[in-house]
Design an enzyme around this catalytic site. Structure first.
Site, PDB file in Angstrom:
ATOM      1  N   ALA A 199       0.868  -1.178   0.000  1.00  0.00           N
ATOM      2  CA  ALA A 199       0.000   0.000   0.000  1.00  0.00           C
ATOM      3  C   ALA A 199       0.902   1.223   0.000  1.00  0.00           C
ATOM      4  O   ALA A 199       2.051   1.161   0.442  1.00  0.00           O
ATOM      5  CB  ALA A 199      -0.895  -0.035   1.224  1.00  0.00           C
ATOM      6  N   GLY A 205       0.313  -5.049   0.859  1.00  0.00           N
ATOM      7  CA  GLY A 205      -0.852  -5.049  -0.028  1.00  0.00           C
ATOM      8  C   GLY A 205      -0.566  -5.706  -1.376  1.00  0.00           C
ATOM      9  O   GLY A 205      -1.477  -6.235  -2.018  1.00  0.00           O
ATOM     10  N   GLU A 217      -0.954  -9.295  -0.840  1.00  0.00           N
ATOM     11  CA  GLU A 217      -2.397  -9.541  -0.665  1.00  0.00           C
ATOM     12  C   GLU A 217      -3.107  -9.617  -2.017  1.00  0.00           C
ATOM     13  O   GLU A 217      -3.997 -10.438  -2.217  1.00  0.00           O
ATOM     14  CB  GLU A 217      -3.008  -8.445   0.217  1.00  0.00           C
ATOM     15  N   GLU A 272       4.181  -5.093   7.342  1.00  0.00           N
ATOM     16  CA  GLU A 272       3.300  -4.162   8.065  1.00  0.00           C
ATOM     17  C   GLU A 272       3.702  -3.925   9.517  1.00  0.00           C
ATOM     18  O   GLU A 272       3.662  -2.798  10.012  1.00  0.00           O
ATOM     19  CB  GLU A 272       1.842  -4.660   8.023  1.00  0.00           C
TER      20      GLU A 272
HETATM   21  N1  DAK Z   1       4.615   3.252  -0.633  1.00  0.00           N
HETATM   22  C1  DAK Z   1       5.032   4.444  -1.170  1.00  0.00           C
HETATM   23  N2  DAK Z   1       6.180   4.573  -1.835  1.00  0.00           N
HETATM   24  C2  DAK Z   1       6.961   3.485  -1.968  1.00  0.00           C
HETATM   25  C3  DAK Z   1       6.612   2.236  -1.437  1.00  0.00           C
HETATM   26  C4  DAK Z   1       5.357   2.134  -0.744  1.00  0.00           C
HETATM   27  N3  DAK Z   1       4.897   1.008  -0.258  1.00  0.00           N
HETATM   28  N4  DAK Z   1       7.595   1.357  -1.716  1.00  0.00           N
HETATM   29  C5  DAK Z   1       8.516   2.032  -2.402  1.00  0.00           C
HETATM   30  N5  DAK Z   1       8.154   3.311  -2.567  1.00  0.00           N
HETATM   31  C6  DAK Z   1       8.881   4.374  -3.254  1.00  0.00           C
HETATM   32  C7  DAK Z   1      10.077   4.833  -2.452  1.00  0.00           C
HETATM   33  O1  DAK Z   1       9.684   5.749  -1.458  1.00  0.00           O
HETATM   34  C8  DAK Z   1      10.911   5.447  -3.539  1.00  0.00           C
HETATM   35  O2  DAK Z   1      10.400   6.706  -3.856  1.00  0.00           O
HETATM   36  P1  DAK Z   1      11.371   8.030  -3.913  1.00  0.00           P
HETATM   37  O3  DAK Z   1      12.045   8.048  -2.601  1.00  0.00           O
HETATM   38  O4  DAK Z   1      12.277   7.713  -5.061  1.00  0.00           O
HETATM   39  O5  DAK Z   1      10.425   9.153  -4.175  1.00  0.00           O
HETATM   40  C9  DAK Z   1      10.671   4.550  -4.733  1.00  0.00           C
HETATM   41  O6  DAK Z   1       9.449   3.879  -4.448  1.00  0.00           O
HETATM   42  C10 DAK Z   1      11.754   3.490  -4.927  1.00  0.00           C
HETATM   43  O7  DAK Z   1      11.901   2.793  -3.716  1.00  0.00           O
HETATM   44  P2  DAK Z   1      13.310   2.635  -2.968  1.00  0.00           P
HETATM   45  O8  DAK Z   1      14.257   3.711  -3.358  1.00  0.00           O
HETATM   46  O9  DAK Z   1      13.012   2.425  -1.523  1.00  0.00           O
HETATM   47  O10 DAK Z   1      13.836   1.257  -3.624  1.00  0.00           O
HETATM   48  P3  DAK Z   1      14.838   0.217  -2.976  1.00  0.00           P
HETATM   49  O11 DAK Z   1      15.198  -0.724  -4.066  1.00  0.00           O
HETATM   50  O12 DAK Z   1      15.939   0.898  -2.242  1.00  0.00           O
HETATM   51  O13 DAK Z   1      13.976  -0.586  -1.878  1.00  0.00           O
HETATM   52  C11 DAK Z   1      12.008  -1.746  -1.105  1.00  0.00           C
HETATM   53  C12 DAK Z   1      12.911  -1.379  -2.316  1.00  0.00           C
HETATM   54  C13 DAK Z   1      10.781  -2.465  -1.618  1.00  0.00           C
HETATM   55  C14 DAK Z   1      12.779  -2.678  -0.152  1.00  0.00           C
HETATM   56  C15 DAK Z   1      11.647  -0.429  -0.350  1.00  0.00           C
HETATM   57  O14 DAK Z   1      11.132   0.503  -1.316  1.00  0.00           O
HETATM   58  C16 DAK Z   1      10.621  -0.635   0.709  1.00  0.00           C
HETATM   59  O15 DAK Z   1      10.905  -1.102   1.822  1.00  0.00           O
HETATM   60  N6  DAK Z   1       9.384  -0.239   0.408  1.00  0.00           N
HETATM   61  C17 DAK Z   1       8.291  -0.274   1.349  1.00  0.00           C
HETATM   62  C18 DAK Z   1       7.814  -1.677   1.511  1.00  0.00           C
HETATM   63  C19 DAK Z   1       6.677  -1.691   2.478  1.00  0.00           C
HETATM   64  O16 DAK Z   1       6.859  -1.524   3.694  1.00  0.00           O
HETATM   65  N7  DAK Z   1       5.493  -1.787   1.886  1.00  0.00           N
HETATM   66  C20 DAK Z   1       4.275  -1.474   2.600  1.00  0.00           C
HETATM   67  C21 DAK Z   1       3.819  -2.671   3.271  1.00  0.00           C
HETATM   68  S1  DAK Z   1       2.541  -2.199   4.286  1.00  0.00           S
HETATM   69  C22 DAK Z   1      -4.466  -0.958   5.555  1.00  0.00           C
HETATM   70  C23 DAK Z   1      -4.551  -1.503   4.329  1.00  0.00           C
HETATM   71  C24 DAK Z   1      -3.456  -2.105   3.802  1.00  0.00           C
HETATM   72  C25 DAK Z   1      -2.279  -2.106   4.472  1.00  0.00           C
HETATM   73  C26 DAK Z   1      -2.204  -1.565   5.707  1.00  0.00           C
HETATM   74  C27 DAK Z   1      -3.282  -0.992   6.288  1.00  0.00           C
HETATM   75  N8  DAK Z   1      -5.615  -0.333   6.161  1.00  0.00           N
HETATM   76  C28 DAK Z   1      -6.395   0.464   5.244  1.00  0.00           C
HETATM   77  C29 DAK Z   1      -5.545  -0.104   7.487  1.00  0.00           C
HETATM   78  C30 DAK Z   1      -1.135  -2.627   3.835  1.00  0.00           C
HETATM   79  C31 DAK Z   1       0.016  -2.052   4.123  1.00  0.00           C
HETATM   80  C32 DAK Z   1       1.176  -2.404   3.384  1.00  0.00           C
HETATM   81  O17 DAK Z   1       1.165  -2.810   2.248  1.00  0.00           O
END
Ligand code: DAK
Length: 260
Positions: free
Chosen positions: A66, A111, A114, A134
């Site tokens: 997400a 997400g 998911e 998460e």
């Molecule tokens: N959201 C927003 N931007 C994201 C992103 C994300 N999930 N993942 C990556 N990006 C963006 C980065 O911020 C970066 O943007 P800039 O800084 O260049 O503007 C760009 O994509 C490239 O990412 P990185 O530079 O970080 O790339 P790396 O290769 O260094 O790292 C990575 C890749 C996948 C390991 C890293 O980007 C990362 O850790 N990303 C976040 C992964 C994550 O935590 N995903 C979210 C999981 S939580 C809910 C409904 C659903 C959910 C929760 C609640 N309710 C409504 C309550 C679900 C939540 C989730 O999915």
């Protein structure tokens, strides 16, 4: 409908649906979720489509979760409605009579995983990494992930993945039963489309009822599930597809199904 964040290509009864925000690793903001739900309904009603392959744009990600930058400021009510929106998209995929294959070409996190779990099965590239990060953000999965993962691989491994927030390789995900098959990155889409083409050539109603029996049977007792399966099979014997499929076998020719 015109989509800002999705690409859709339809060829030979197979739709390739690509989430297209590669600059943020295809993160799911609210606009993408709305478009996705609409696209799933549209493809479900499109007679030119028999199977959908879902993937992410770019080299790095299927979907990295997400959109954290959008979610960071949500209050409880907005968060609840966001979760319901994501869950509607996943449920639309499960309810769609046509099969969806997830082609996981890179990160499938939160997400993103998911969404992949909402598909009928998952093919992944060797480069893919899957996980539920998460808890590292202070939250839990919100688009049905805890429920679908535990039903798919059992509570033990599901708890390990969700509670640790760690990422696992495509190979490990395959060993755990999350991913069906792992391919070299450059072969992934061709393999997914090859399987999709094989499904598209099979009896349309048989494919739809097979999905229905498994998806809905999981919510029934075993006895009810058996009865449900028998009822669906009985209905199939009233279709032209059954006569065509079995007739073609007997006559030693290729079947041509019409989905009726
Ligand atoms: N959201 C927003 N931007 C994201 C992103 C994300 N999930 N993942 C990556 N990006 C963006 C980065 O911020 C970066 O943007 P800039 O800084 O260049 O503007 C760009 O994509 C490239 O990412 P990185 O530079 O970080 O790339 P790396 O290769 O260094 O790292 C990575 C890749 C996948 C390991 C890293 O980007 C990362 O850790 N990303 C976040 C992964 C994550 O935590 N995903 C979210 C999981 S939580 C809910 C409904 C659903 C959910 C929760 C609640 N309710 C409504 C309550 C679900 C939540 C989730 O999915």
């Amino acid at each position: 409908m015109e989509y800002k964040n999705l690409l859709i290509e339809i060829a030979d009864s197979v739709a390739t649906l690509t989430i297209n925000r590669p600059q943020v690793l295809n993160a799911l903001n609210s606009e993408v979720l709305t478009e996705l739900e609409c696209a799933i309904y549209a493809l479900g009603n499109d007679t030119a489509v028999k199977v959908v392959v879902l993937t992410g744009a770019g080299e790095k990600a299927f979907v990295a979760g997400a959109d954290i930058k959008e979610m960071v400021g949500l209050n409880s009510f907005q968060c609840h409605s966001h979760a319901l929106k994501g869950q509607r998209a996943v449920m639309a995929m499960e309810k769609m009579s046509k099969p969806l294959i997830a082609a996981v070409n890179g990160y499938a996190l939160g997400g993103g995983l998911e969404l992949a779990l909402g598909c009928d099965f998952i093919y992944a590239s060797e480069k893919a990494r899957l996980g539920f990060p998460e808890v590292t953000l202070g939250v839990i999965p919100g688009f049905g992930g805890t429920q679908n993962l535990a039903r798919l691989i059992g509570p033990n491994r599901a708890r390990e993945l969700v509670i640790t927030g760690k990422m696992i390789t495509a190979q490990k995900a395959c060993e755990w039963g999350i991913v069906n098959e792992v391919f070299p990155a450059e072969e992934l889409m061709a393999k997914a489309k090859e399987t999709a083409a094989a499904i598209a050539g099979a009896g349309t109603l048989g494919v739809a009822y097979a999905k229905d029996a498994i998806v809905n049977g999981l919510n029934m007792t075993k006895g009810d599930g058996f009865r449900y399966e028998a009822s669906l099979l009985g209905v199939l014997f009233a279709t032209e597809d059954q006569k065509e499929g079995m007739g073609a076998f007997v006559e030693k020719r290729k079947a041509s199904f019409k989905g009726k």
